[in-house]
Design a protein around this motif. Sequence first.
Motif, PDB file in Angstrom:
ATOM      1  N   ASN A 229      60.910 -31.531  56.667  1.00  0.00           N
ATOM      2  CA  ASN A 229      60.074 -30.777  57.717  1.00  0.00           C
ATOM      3  C   ASN A 229      60.540 -29.481  57.861  1.00  0.00           C
ATOM      4  N   ILE A 230      61.736 -28.811  57.684  1.00  0.00           N
ATOM      5  CA  ILE A 230      62.219 -27.614  57.995  1.00  0.00           C
ATOM      6  C   ILE A 230      61.870 -26.664  56.613  1.00  0.00           C
ATOM      7  N   PRO A 231      61.366 -25.733  56.525  1.00  0.00           N
ATOM      8  CA  PRO A 231      61.143 -24.841  55.227  1.00  0.00           C
ATOM      9  C   PRO A 231      62.744 -24.247  55.129  1.00  0.00           C
ATOM     10  N   GLU A 232      62.843 -24.031  53.916  1.00  0.00           N
ATOM     11  CA  GLU A 232      64.421 -23.583  53.506  1.00  0.00           C
ATOM     12  C   GLU A 232      65.676 -23.898  54.382  1.00  0.00           C
ATOM     13  N   TRP A 233      65.517 -25.421  54.501  1.00  0.00           N
ATOM     14  CA  TRP A 233      66.689 -26.051  55.290  1.00  0.00           C
ATOM     15  C   TRP A 233      67.944 -25.934  54.668  1.00  0.00           C
ATOM     16  N   ARG A 234      68.079 -25.630  53.497  1.00  0.00           N
ATOM     17  CA  ARG A 234      69.442 -25.213  52.798  1.00  0.00           C
ATOM     18  C   ARG A 234      69.933 -23.919  53.352  1.00  0.00           C
ATOM     19  N   GLU A 235      69.176 -22.982  53.780  1.00  0.00           N
ATOM     20  CA  GLU A 235      69.689 -21.758  54.444  1.00  0.00           C
ATOM     21  C   GLU A 235      69.917 -21.978  56.089  1.00  0.00           C
ATOM     22  N   ALA A 236      69.588 -22.866  56.634  1.00  0.00           N
ATOM     23  CA  ALA A 236      69.427 -23.259  58.044  1.00  0.00           C
ATOM     24  C   ALA A 236      70.906 -23.292  58.259  1.00  0.00           C
ATOM     25  N   VAL A 237      71.459 -23.196  59.734  1.00  0.00           N
ATOM     26  CA  VAL A 237      72.767 -23.358  60.296  1.00  0.00           C
ATOM     27  C   VAL A 237      72.613 -24.425  61.416  1.00  0.00           C
ATOM     28  N   VAL A 238      73.290 -25.445  61.581  1.00  0.00           N
ATOM     29  CA  VAL A 238      73.504 -26.277  62.413  1.00  0.00           C
ATOM     30  C   VAL A 238      74.350 -25.972  63.650  1.00  0.00           C
ATOM     31  N   VAL A 239      73.742 -25.762  64.807  1.00  0.00           N
ATOM     32  CA  VAL A 239      74.476 -25.245  65.840  1.00  0.00           C
ATOM     33  C   VAL A 239      74.875 -26.143  67.019  1.00  0.00           C
ATOM     34  N   SER A 240      75.983 -26.197  67.613  1.00  0.00           N
ATOM     35  CA  SER A 240      76.370 -27.136  68.506  1.00  0.00           C
ATOM     36  C   SER A 240      76.449 -26.150  69.981  1.00  0.00           C
ATOM     37  N   LYS A 241      75.777 -26.487  70.916  1.00  0.00           N
ATOM     38  CA  LYS A 241      75.677 -25.845  72.088  1.00  0.00           C
ATOM     39  C   LYS A 241      76.689 -25.970  72.987  1.00  0.00           C
ATOM     40  N   ASN A 242      77.814 -26.620  72.648  1.00  0.00           N
ATOM     41  CA  ASN A 242      79.158 -26.567  73.450  1.00  0.00           C
ATOM     42  C   ASN A 242      80.007 -27.151  72.489  1.00  0.00           C
ATOM     43  N   PRO A 243      81.167 -26.875  72.936  1.00  0.00           N
ATOM     44  CA  PRO A 243      82.207 -27.296  72.003  1.00  0.00           C
ATOM     45  C   PRO A 243      82.532 -29.045  72.064  1.00  0.00           C
ATOM     46  N   GLY A 244      82.245 -29.801  72.978  1.00  0.00           N
ATOM     47  CA  GLY A 244      82.178 -31.004  72.827  1.00  0.00           C
ATOM     48  C   GLY A 244      81.201 -31.831  71.839  1.00  0.00           C
ATOM     49  N   GLY A 245      80.356 -30.996  71.487  1.00  0.00           N
ATOM     50  CA  GLY A 245      79.455 -31.809  70.346  1.00  0.00           C
ATOM     51  C   GLY A 245      79.868 -31.178  68.928  1.00  0.00           C
ATOM     52  N   THR A 246      80.928 -30.442  68.761  1.00  0.00           N
ATOM     53  CA  THR A 246      81.107 -30.014  67.412  1.00  0.00           C
ATOM     54  C   THR A 246      81.658 -30.897  66.385  1.00  0.00           C
TER      55      THR A 246
END
Length: 423
Positions: free
Chosen positions: A158-175
Amino acid sequence: MRKSKVFIGSSHPELGKLICDRLGVREGKCTLQKFANGETSVSIGESIRDEDCYIVQSGSGRINDHIMELLIMISACRGGSANKITAVIPYFPYSKQSKMKKHRGAITARMIANLLTMAGADHVITMDLHAAQMQGFFTKPVDNLYAGPTLARWIRLNIPEWREAVVVSKNPGGTKRVTALADALKINFAMINTDRRRRNAFPISRASPTILAELDDDDDNAAKNDPMSLSEIRTARVVQGHVVDDNYEAPNDEDADTSHASQDNEAMYSSVYSLPSNHDHALGGTIDATGSDDEDEHEVTEERMITLVGDVKDRTAIIIDDMIDRPGSYIAAAEHCRMNCGAKKVYVIATHGVFVEGCLEEMENSWCIDHIVVTNTFPMSSEHRTRSNKLTIIDISPLLAECIRRNHYGESISQLFDHMMTI
């Protein structure tokens, strides 16, 4: 599934019926009632002698009532001579209270685990615990399933160009959660850290030409050659839950700090002399339970610094967490990714869509958030589903049903965990 029964509690009947449909079994007969004084009554309507019983009951808005209902259902099955009782709890209640945060606090998640065991549960199936160490609270087997494979599949489709996407953790605990998903998708990841602003800190909201112009030639070349110095670390200010410019003047900043310090000192002395105190910071005083989370405790009242480590410029940022309950940290992270770090789109994805009152509406109104994705582990009103233009709900019942089937037939469920590595 012979010699088994699946009973559905009142917290999330829709998910329970989806699980039964996937398993090809009918819902077990049971009567759930409430007396006039608020007491819960449970009656099993068919024989369960020497059968495996699975009770589907998730956390919900009426969490205390549904916990008690689950305990009574487990006890009723034990009284009916069931062979094995498995509590299927997609969203484990009180999971945020898995450690002692305040003086003389309670580790409530451990108490819930003890109650389930004492009621007669032989096995627990849950999903994406807030802290994986909670499995140690139980003396019975616990299967903590991961929604990561299902979320990763949705991202790929469902996400176009997902291979160029970046997964982000909003806090260090979810790294750890973010790096596992990034490894499965074979894409980059980034991390956001938010802490209390330190006075006289050097503001670096973005790697601007102005900063480069102030450097001499040697420093300029060194900075350009060091990606961590400019392109991968972006810092900004967060005031009242929103990202602001470096030149923004917070109202009565010094007065607020002085007032807080004065209140803290007064509360301390009041507690020493055991005087009655209405201050929130006094030992033994009252606190706002909605603001007691260790990550978002000061998201409204205090000015903070938000820092992104990673590169999301001209890419899609996918903010991942285990649950969405309050909007502040997600909105601030999305604003920082879009306004200061150059992300072209922001997706907020989580396993449990708790959405306290007004949370979904605030996230909907944020122009920095393009899409919100959650699973159906937590019950959601039809009003939220129909009125929301950004919300997508993923059905997680196939994973839960497969875990129940494998558990009943004595098959290994390790493939359900290993599947994360083969996406």
